[in-house]
Design a protein around this motif. Sequence first.
Motif, short mmCIF file in Angstrom:
data_model
loop_
_atom_site.label_atom_id
_atom_site.label_comp_id
_atom_site.label_asym_id
_atom_site.label_seq_id
_atom_site.Cartn_x
_atom_site.Cartn_y
_atom_site.Cartn_z
N GLY A 32 0.74 -1.25 0.00
CA GLY A 32 0.00 0.00 0.00
C GLY A 32 0.77 1.30 0.00
N TRP A 33 2.10 1.23 -0.06
CA TRP A 33 2.89 2.46 -0.12
C TRP A 33 2.62 3.13 -1.46
N THR A 34 2.27 4.42 -1.43
CA THR A 34 1.95 5.14 -2.67
C THR A 34 3.19 5.62 -3.39
N THR A 35 4.26 5.88 -2.65
CA THR A 35 5.52 6.32 -3.24
C THR A 35 6.64 5.51 -2.64
N VAL A 36 7.49 4.97 -3.50
CA VAL A 36 8.68 4.24 -3.05
C VAL A 36 9.86 4.92 -3.72
N ARG A 37 10.75 5.45 -2.89
CA ARG A 37 11.89 6.23 -3.40
C ARG A 37 13.18 5.47 -3.14
N GLN A 38 13.95 5.24 -4.20
CA GLN A 38 15.25 4.60 -4.08
C GLN A 38 16.33 5.68 -4.11
N LEU A 39 17.23 5.60 -3.15
CA LEU A 39 18.29 6.59 -3.00
C LEU A 39 19.62 5.90 -2.79
N ALA A 40 20.69 6.59 -3.15
CA ALA A 40 22.02 6.11 -2.77
C ALA A 40 22.17 6.33 -1.26
N PRO A 41 22.90 5.46 -0.56
CA PRO A 41 23.04 5.61 0.89
C PRO A 41 23.57 6.97 1.34
N ASP A 42 24.37 7.61 0.50
CA ASP A 42 24.95 8.91 0.87
C ASP A 42 24.29 10.08 0.15
N ALA A 43 23.10 9.87 -0.39
CA ALA A 43 22.40 10.92 -1.13
C ALA A 43 22.03 12.08 -0.21
N ILE A 44 22.11 13.27 -0.74
CA ILE A 44 21.68 14.46 0.00
C ILE A 44 20.22 14.69 -0.35
N ILE A 45 19.37 14.67 0.67
CA ILE A 45 17.93 14.82 0.45
C ILE A 45 17.35 15.82 1.44
N THR A 46 16.18 16.34 1.11
CA THR A 46 15.47 17.18 2.06
C THR A 46 14.79 16.27 3.06
N MET A 47 14.45 16.80 4.21
CA MET A 47 13.92 15.97 5.29
C MET A 47 12.40 16.13 5.46
N GLU A 48 11.70 16.62 4.44
CA GLU A 48 10.25 16.73 4.58
C GLU A 48 9.63 15.34 4.66
N PHE A 49 8.60 15.24 5.49
CA PHE A 49 7.90 13.97 5.66
C PHE A 49 6.76 13.91 4.67
N VAL A 50 6.68 12.84 3.89
CA VAL A 50 5.59 12.62 2.95
C VAL A 50 4.86 11.35 3.37
N SER A 51 3.63 11.52 3.80
CA SER A 51 2.82 10.38 4.22
C SER A 51 2.65 9.41 3.06
N GLY A 52 2.81 8.13 3.33
CA GLY A 52 2.65 7.12 2.30
C GLY A 52 3.89 6.84 1.48
N ARG A 53 5.02 7.47 1.86
CA ARG A 53 6.27 7.25 1.11
C ARG A 53 7.21 6.36 1.91
N LEU A 54 7.84 5.43 1.22
CA LEU A 54 8.86 4.57 1.81
C LEU A 54 10.17 4.86 1.09
N ASN A 55 11.21 5.14 1.84
CA ASN A 55 12.53 5.45 1.31
C ASN A 55 13.42 4.23 1.42
N LEU A 56 14.08 3.90 0.34
CA LEU A 56 15.00 2.77 0.31
C LEU A 56 16.39 3.28 -0.04
N ALA A 57 17.35 3.12 0.85
CA ALA A 57 18.74 3.40 0.53
C ALA A 57 19.31 2.13 -0.08
N VAL A 58 19.79 2.25 -1.31
CA VAL A 58 20.19 1.08 -2.09
C VAL A 58 21.66 1.18 -2.47
N ARG A 59 22.39 0.11 -2.20
CA ARG A 59 23.80 -0.01 -2.61
C ARG A 59 23.94 -1.33 -3.36
#
Length: 71
Positions: free
Chosen positions: A34-61
């Motif tokens: 049921g996650w509406t957004t799935v975001r894949q990121l590099a483990p050392d990615a620079i990202i903003t820290m806003e919270f988005v309901s329904g989003r799952l963040n995956l740090a991928v190496r």
Amino acid sequence: MAPETPDSQLSDDDPETYVGMSAQDAERRARERGWTTVRQLAPDAIITMEFVSGRLNLAVRGEQVVRCWKG
């Protein structure tokens, strides 16, 4: 009792269970759960820290999830 909202259903999904999975399998599983957004990121990615309901963040190496968190 109020009906469960999608966000309250997602709160039961423990992000730690995604660590160690392949990125492809983790994204498929997250969408099935049921996650509406799935975001894949590099483990050392620079990202903003806003919270988005329904989003799952995956740090991928190397195609493997090494960290996972909500929002």
